[in-house]
Design an enzyme around this catalytic site. Structure first.
Site, short mmCIF file in Angstrom:
data_model
loop_
_atom_site.label_atom_id
_atom_site.label_comp_id
_atom_site.label_asym_id
_atom_site.label_seq_id
_atom_site.Cartn_x
_atom_site.Cartn_y
_atom_site.Cartn_z
N TRP A 1 0.67 -1.29 0.01
CA TRP A 1 0.08 -0.24 -0.40
C TRP A 1 0.60 0.92 -0.14
O TRP A 1 0.63 2.40 0.19
CB TRP A 1 -0.78 -0.14 1.27
N GLU B 1 -5.92 0.50 5.26
CA GLU B 1 -5.71 0.97 6.50
C GLU B 1 -7.33 0.77 6.99
O GLU B 1 -6.93 0.20 8.33
CB GLU B 1 -6.28 2.61 6.11
N THR C 1 -4.36 -5.14 13.32
CA THR C 1 -4.16 -6.09 12.27
C THR C 1 -2.75 -5.72 11.62
O THR C 1 -2.27 -5.47 11.48
CB THR C 1 -5.04 -6.91 11.22
N GLY D 1 -10.41 -11.41 10.62
CA GLY D 1 -11.31 -10.88 11.88
C GLY D 1 -11.45 -9.80 12.21
O GLY D 1 -11.38 -8.77 10.85
N TYR E 1 -8.12 7.49 13.73
CA TYR E 1 -7.24 6.94 13.66
C TYR E 1 -7.83 6.79 11.38
O TYR E 1 -6.48 7.71 10.63
CB TYR E 1 -6.83 5.59 13.73
N ASP F 1 -2.33 6.15 16.47
CA ASP F 1 -2.66 4.32 16.88
C ASP F 1 -1.63 3.82 18.02
O ASP F 1 -1.25 4.80 18.47
CB ASP F 1 -1.99 4.10 15.23
N CYS G 1 16.67 0.58 21.27
CA CYS G 1 17.03 1.73 20.42
C CYS G 1 17.93 2.53 20.42
O CYS G 1 18.60 3.02 19.71
CB CYS G 1 17.06 2.23 23.07
N CYS H 1 15.04 11.11 23.22
CA CYS H 1 13.81 10.53 23.72
C CYS H 1 14.17 10.54 25.50
O CYS H 1 15.22 9.92 26.08
CB CYS H 1 14.30 9.26 23.23
#
Length: 339
Positions: free
Chosen positions: A26, A39, A45, A83, A120, A138, A199, A208
């Site tokens: 995609w 999407e 999933t 699903g 979303y 998300d 990391c 971070c």
DNA sequence: AATCCGGGGCA
DNA sequence: TGCCCAGGATT
């Protein structure tokens, strides 16, 4: 973001994304229809699980019009195994609405009104297909942000989510919302992993606060015990002249309406049970089913049941539990349930 | 705000 | 085994 400003954060993130992004189908298109299908499939999933379904679905329904015109059972059959089947039903409802409206909606609010499109997905389509500055939030982005800010708030709470949505909007690079959103999610999916985050490979490690504090693996905080319930059930495989006894769940059944499944032993008064074929476990949301499968014989199909051949099964939406049950033996001849 | 909805992959 | 996944709809 802080020390060096959002611009430099976005620049580091986007430079990394340009080099390290996965080659996903995609990402090779800007067709809103294809972005939209991806999407919806990607809701809850993983990308790797979606890919084969995505390719098959689009070759079967290449355009919004093709999807709108299809029979619902064909759409469900193509979705079978992925699903969350309300996604497929809503996808087709929305396709019909789009055709009726004369075109694909381009802005967030109009997208949001389509069935199956929440905050979303509306932000994802608006940004990826149309380049509009809406930040996606998300599971990946929640985790990335919680760690960037070393924020211990419960991400299950809607207040936290609203706050994080604002945070994502401030970080968003307005020159390329499509790449920025996908880069945030890609970072969460491949580097900023739930456990054992990588990391050392992170392009924004210097931004971070959780890494600096040594708390990355503890974040994000997600409260909600949600105990699992265990349910034991015996399914029966009744065969007659190469056909299998199945029943279709009613259209108003809450879950998996319209899907074909094997009968439970209590659904078949008068059935004569033979040997056990095996057993398997099957998890549905927070229910753990432990199925035992036995073969049986029965003179005639009770009300609501049908005898189906292997070829007929292949074209119908079949529950994954039924597929697992059929894999335990060799019925029907030549029918290999995909899984 | 809490629940429900599939199913798979992972440590 | 428990957790998480490019969430949304319903109550």
């Amino acid at each position: 973001m802080r020390r060096r400003g959002a611009r430099n954060f976005a620049a580091r993130l986007l430079a990394w994304y340009a080099r390290q992004q996965r080659d996903l189908p995609w990402r090779r298109t800007r067709d809103p229809y294809r972005i939209w299908v991806s999407e919806i499939m990607l809701q809850q999933t993983r990308a790797q699980a979606v890919i084969p379904y995505y390719e098959r679905f689009l070759s079967r329904f290449p355009t919004v019009a093709a999807l709108a015109e299809a029979a619902e059972s064909d759409v469900l059959a193509a979705w079978s195994g992925l699903g969350y089947y309300s996604r497929a039903r809503n996808l087709q409802k929305a396709a019909r609405a789009i055709v009726a409206a004369g075109g694909f909606p381009r802005d967030y609010e109009a997208l949001r009104r389509l069935p199956g499109i929440g905050p979303y997905t509306a932000a994802a389509i608006a940004s990826i297909a149309f380049g509009q500055p809406h930040a996606v939030l998300d599971g990946n982005v929640l985790r990335v942000l919680a760690r960037l800010e070393n924020d211990p708030a419960d991400i299950a709470s809607s207040r936290t989510r609203a706050r994080f949505q604002q945070m994502a909007g401030r970080l968003l690079e307005p020159k390329d919302p499509a790449a920025f959103n996908q880069a945030m999610m890609e970072l969460g999916a491949t580097v900023c992993l739930p456990r054992a985050p990588r990391c050392l490979l992170c392009p924004v490690a210097q931004d971070c606060r959780a890494l600096a504090a040594g708390t990355a693996e503890q974040l994000p905080v997600k409260l909600r015990p949600g105990r699992q319930e265990r349910i034991e059930q015996t399914l029966v495989r009744v065969e007659k002249r190469g056909r299998l006894l199945l029943r279709q769940r009613p259209a108003d059944a809450g879950r998996m309406a319209g899907f074909w499944e094997l009968p439970a032993v209590e659904d078949l008064p008068g059935v004569r049970l033979n040997g056990a074929l095996g057993s398997f476990r099957h998890t549905i949301t927070r229910h753990l089913y432990v199925f035992t499968v036995r073969s049986g014989t029965l003179a005639r199909a009770p009300r609501g049941f049908r005898w189906l051949s292997g070829a007929e099964l292949g074209a119908l939406p079949l529950s994954t539990a039924a597929r697992k049950a059929l894999r335990l033996g060799n019925f029907p001849q030549g029918f290999v349930p995909k899984l």
